[in-house]
Design a protein around this motif. Structure first.
Motif, mmCIF file in Angstrom:
data_model
loop_
_atom_site.group_PDB
_atom_site.id
_atom_site.type_symbol
_atom_site.label_atom_id
_atom_site.label_comp_id
_atom_site.label_asym_id
_atom_site.label_seq_id
_atom_site.Cartn_x
_atom_site.Cartn_y
_atom_site.Cartn_z
ATOM 1 N N LEU A 192 3.150 -3.786 11.205
ATOM 2 C CA LEU A 192 2.565 -4.276 9.951
ATOM 3 C C LEU A 192 1.176 -3.678 9.780
ATOM 4 C CD1 LEU A 192 2.338 -6.297 7.498
ATOM 5 C CD2 LEU A 192 1.229 -7.830 9.119
ATOM 6 N N GLU A 193 0.938 -3.077 8.596
ATOM 7 C CA GLU A 193 -0.393 -2.533 8.284
ATOM 8 C C GLU A 193 -1.136 -3.513 7.380
ATOM 9 O OE1 GLU A 193 1.289 1.207 6.573
ATOM 10 O OE2 GLU A 193 -0.225 2.122 7.865
ATOM 11 N N TRP A 194 -2.329 -3.908 7.810
ATOM 12 C CA TRP A 194 -3.176 -4.775 6.986
ATOM 13 C C TRP A 194 -4.598 -4.244 7.165
ATOM 14 C CZ3 TRP A 194 -1.294 -10.297 5.909
ATOM 15 C CH2 TRP A 194 -2.023 -10.854 4.845
ATOM 16 N N MET A 230 8.857 2.183 12.125
ATOM 17 C CA MET A 230 8.778 1.763 10.717
ATOM 18 C C MET A 230 7.437 1.094 10.453
ATOM 19 S SD MET A 230 12.496 0.282 9.729
ATOM 20 C CE MET A 230 13.992 0.959 10.456
ATOM 21 N N HIS A 231 7.007 1.176 9.205
ATOM 22 C CA HIS A 231 5.830 0.452 8.725
ATOM 23 C C HIS A 231 6.243 -0.520 7.633
ATOM 24 C CE1 HIS A 231 2.142 3.274 9.640
ATOM 25 N NE2 HIS A 231 2.470 2.518 10.670
ATOM 26 N N VAL A 232 5.644 -1.707 7.668
ATOM 27 C CA VAL A 232 5.706 -2.602 6.510
ATOM 28 C C VAL A 232 4.264 -2.943 6.129
ATOM 29 C CG1 VAL A 232 7.975 -3.642 6.917
ATOM 30 C CG2 VAL A 232 5.974 -4.602 8.056
ATOM 31 N N LEU A 289 9.168 5.685 9.121
ATOM 32 C CA LEU A 289 9.657 5.269 7.818
ATOM 33 C C LEU A 289 8.809 4.098 7.318
ATOM 34 C CD1 LEU A 289 12.068 6.132 5.999
ATOM 35 C CD2 LEU A 289 13.306 4.177 6.932
ATOM 36 N N ASP A 290 8.011 4.347 6.287
ATOM 37 C CA ASP A 290 7.203 3.267 5.716
ATOM 38 C C ASP A 290 7.953 2.712 4.513
ATOM 39 O OD1 ASP A 290 5.362 1.778 4.133
ATOM 40 O OD2 ASP A 290 3.718 2.666 5.279
ATOM 41 N N VAL A 291 8.556 1.548 4.697
ATOM 42 C CA VAL A 291 9.407 1.015 3.628
ATOM 43 C C VAL A 291 8.579 0.511 2.443
ATOM 44 C CG1 VAL A 291 11.465 0.536 4.984
ATOM 45 C CG2 VAL A 291 9.674 -1.182 4.871
ATOM 46 N N ASN A 292 7.345 0.099 2.705
ATOM 47 C CA ASN A 292 6.479 -0.289 1.588
ATOM 48 C C ASN A 292 6.137 0.946 0.742
ATOM 49 O OD1 ASN A 292 4.570 -2.082 0.117
ATOM 50 N ND2 ASN A 292 3.060 -0.711 1.028
ATOM 51 N N ASN A 293 5.848 2.049 1.395
ATOM 52 C CA ASN A 293 5.548 3.273 0.640
ATOM 53 C C ASN A 293 6.747 3.712 -0.190
ATOM 54 O OD1 ASN A 293 3.016 3.291 1.706
ATOM 55 N ND2 ASN A 293 3.370 4.959 3.164
ATOM 56 N N ILE A 294 7.943 3.546 0.360
ATOM 57 C CA ILE A 294 9.143 3.904 -0.409
ATOM 58 C C ILE A 294 9.219 3.028 -1.661
ATOM 59 C CG2 ILE A 294 11.683 3.874 -0.430
ATOM 60 C CD1 ILE A 294 11.608 4.632 2.532
ATOM 61 N N VAL A 329 6.652 11.829 11.405
ATOM 62 C CA VAL A 329 5.894 11.985 10.162
ATOM 63 C C VAL A 329 6.229 10.843 9.216
ATOM 64 C CG1 VAL A 329 5.625 14.477 10.322
ATOM 65 C CG2 VAL A 329 7.571 13.545 9.094
ATOM 66 N N GLU A 330 5.181 10.371 8.558
ATOM 67 C CA GLU A 330 5.320 9.202 7.691
ATOM 68 C C GLU A 330 5.335 9.593 6.220
ATOM 69 O OE1 GLU A 330 2.218 6.253 8.114
ATOM 70 O OE2 GLU A 330 3.006 5.072 6.437
ATOM 71 N N ASN A 331 6.263 9.016 5.475
ATOM 72 C CA ASN A 331 6.279 9.166 4.020
ATOM 73 C C ASN A 331 5.122 8.377 3.418
ATOM 74 O OD1 ASN A 331 7.998 6.873 5.023
ATOM 75 N ND2 ASN A 331 7.888 6.312 2.860
HETATM 76 FE FE LIG Z 1 2.120 3.411 6.537
#
Ligand SMILES: [Fe+2]
Lengths: 311, 286
Positions: free
Chosen positions: B251-253, B209-211, B178-183, B145-147
């Motif tokens: 990486l999400e773009w 992880m997501h960035v 773990l989406d560090v950008n969302n954090i 699950v993603e934050n």
């Molecule tokens: Fe994400």
């Protein structure tokens, strides 16, 4: 209690936000309240409406359940979500309906979309289905598209048919051997679910194609140095005159196509889609149809993979 | 973490999201990419080009499914038809794990198509964890699950976001994306220290992880996915990697998407931070 409450399926919000979340019922209450707020139409300035459905100031309702910080009030925070909701859905409908946009112009199109989503918010997990009920809505509330309601309806039906043709289900096609095995009176066929048969009052296939070509030219021109000169040279697309057409929207090797049909051919395909036996479907084409025409059409439809055995 | 039960014991490297503007490039040029993340909903269709493209991609690449509409936190029960379609796709892609967000977004069957923030309460953690378990049992695939990024918090909340995330994943016994950008975005919007968040989650459960990039406004930050990753987010990523070990990273773009090469190059920058994190962790040389 205005448009947001017409939202199909969405039950009325609680009078107040729950003070504690002890039960699932409390969670539902909180989620219903917030959803009702988010799906409310924006004000003229793209803001959250200042008054809630019970007459209280929206700030008071927001303060009941949303925390502020030193930069944003509870109202501001809900407004962000309210805007994102509308901008996202309007964007999707914008992309899915270039033809309808050309008929109405951008401002009128946006007003139509706002009224549509307020009445028919999404009931599907996927945004693909967002425009499904747009033809129905245009029939129910013609004032949003007047005086071009008939054209708008034809274009909208055509554009939805493209979505269906793009990723609709494809069943195994009917083999000539299966046809040969079964007497025509007993043979029941079906039309591929991705094929839409449309009887339209305007030649919107040509119109939508022209609009898409124009939009593509505009995009290309706006990326060039002498964009102003190039943009003015791109011709306007004039609205089509009323003329009955019969068209099938389909795909072939996963590309979208439109195929004009003669009226008897259209009637036969419609009868097939409705589940009539082959003999009856051929009769539906009318008495003037010659046997060689029928066999030509069937050969073509089989070649396109439109026919499948009835489930 | 590297291979763990939450990412199907895989050891994937750096991937990017599979997006329509890159289809032609990928299918023609067949660039080297460790893996692609696909948005499940884009392929939960009955036929046509999306599935054809997916099959072609799968001939060359590993894909992992990422969903945007399961809404683990919605009080609504999971929709049967939705689950059936998702399971069919899971069978098609053989995704080693599947991710979706710790959020809600629908009620009474009406969808907002947004990732709305959860109220951080024990009752909602229990409900959400139960729903994740049910969905995982049905799909028979590990779930992370993603934050999410958020712009609002509720008065009813009883704990911090990272405590809530921990409560949910421990109860559900599932993984974390773990989406560090969302954090970072939420930390700025809600005035908490993003390093407290990273330090506070169960690191052994992190399966991916997501960035991504975000956009700063005067009073808040929006999670726009239309930029390169900003430096503070890379710093968080480096710290997360130190804590969790080298983890499958994506990486999400999603908007104003540049060329394939530009997106992939941006993703590969993660390697610098991975190397840095490894060096920092290595025992001092004698
Ligand atoms: Fe994400």
């Amino acid at each position: 209690m205005k448009s947001a409450l017409r939202a199909t399926g969405l039950k009325p919000p609680p009078k107040h936000a729950p003070k504690r979340l002890a039960t699932t019922g409390d969670v539902v209450k909180l989620q219903r309240l917030m959803t009702h707020i988010l799906v409310r139409p924006l004000t003229k300035d793209d803001g959250l409406q200042p008054t809630w459905i019970d007459g209280r100031p929206m700030t008071e309702v927001a303060d009941e359940f949303i925390k502020p910080n030193d930069r944003l009030t509870a109202f501001d925070r809900l407004q962000l979500y309210n805007r994102m909701y509308w901008f996202r859905l309007i964007d999707i409908m914008h992309d899915d309906n270039p033809g309808l946009r050309a008929v109405l112009g951008d401002r009128k199109f946006t007003r139509l979309v706002e009224a549509y989503i307020a009445k028919y918010p999404s009931r599907s997990f996927t945004l693909r289905n967002l425009c499904e009920r747009l033809p129905q809505f245009i029939r129910e509330e013609p004032e949003w598209t007047a005086p071009h309601t008939a054209l708008a309806l034809a274009v909208t039906r055509f554009e939805w048919a493209q979505t269906v043709a793009f990723d609709g289900e494809q069943r195994p096609v009917l083999s000539p051997a299966a046809i040969a095995r079964t007497p025509p009176g007993r043979l029941r066929l079906s039309l591929q679910p991705y094929v839409s048969l449309l009887a339209l009052d305007f030649p919107v296939d040509d119109y939508v194609t022209a609009v898409k070509q124009r939009d593509a030219l505009r995009t290309a021109a706006s990326n060039t140095v002498d964009r102003a000169r190039k943009l003015t040279r791109i011709k306007r697309v004039t609205k089509p005159r009323r003329r009955r057409i019969y068209v099938a929207v389909h795909r072939l090797e996963n590309r979208l196509y439109y195929k004009r049909l003669e009226r008897p051919a259209f009637l036969m395909l419609q009868a097939i889609a409705a589940g009539q036996a082959l003999g009856a479907a051929v009769t539906a084409g009318g008495r003037r149809v010659k046997p060689e025409q029928v066999s030509g059409w069937f050969t073509s439809w089989m070649g396109l993979g439109w026919l499948c055995p009835r489930k | 973490m590297p291979a763990n039960s939450f990412n199907g014991q895989t050891d994937y490297g750096i991937g990017i999201g599979l997006r329509v503007p890159h289809y032609a490039h990928i299918l023609e040029k067949k660039p080297v990419v460790d893996w692609f993340e696909i948005i499940s909903e884009n392929f939960m269709v009955d036929g046509g080009r999306p599935l054809q493209v997916l099959d072609q991609i799968m001939e060359q690449y590993r894909v992992v499914q990422h969903g945007v509409s399961m809404y683990f936190g919605s009080a609504d029960k999971p929709d049967r038809a939705h689950l059936k379609k998702l399971k069919a796709l899971v069978k098609r892609t053989k995704t080693p794990w599947l991710s979706d967000h710790l959020c809600w977004g629908s009620v009474d069957g009406t969808y907002t198509h947004d990732l709305l923030p959860m109220p951080y309460t024990f009752a909602s953690a229990r409900r959400t964890a139960e729903k994740i378990r049910q969905i995982r049992d049905y799909l028979e695939v590990p779930i992370c699950v993603e934050n999410v990024s958020s712009y609002a918090e509720y008065h009813v909340s009883e704990m911090t976001e990272w405590e809530f995330l921990t409560e949910v994943v421990e109860r559900a016994d599932c993984g974390i994306l773990l989406d560090v950008n969302n954090i970072y975005v939420s930390a700025k919007n809600h005035d908490f220290n993003p390093y407290d968040y990273l330090n506070g989650v169960p690191h052994h459960r992190v399966g991916q992880m997501h960035v991504a990039g975000h956009t700063k406004f005067e009073k808040y930050i929006l999670d726009t996915h239309d930029h390169p990753v900003l430096d503070p987010v890379w710093q968080l990523y480096a710290h997360a990697t130190k804590l969790c070990g080298v983890t499958a990273t994506l990486l999400e773009w999603d908007d104003k998407i540049p060329s394939f090469q530009e997106v992939h190059d941006e993703a590969l920058k993660a390697n610098e931070y991975i190397d840095g994190a490894k060096a920092a962790k290595a025992p001092p040389k004698k």
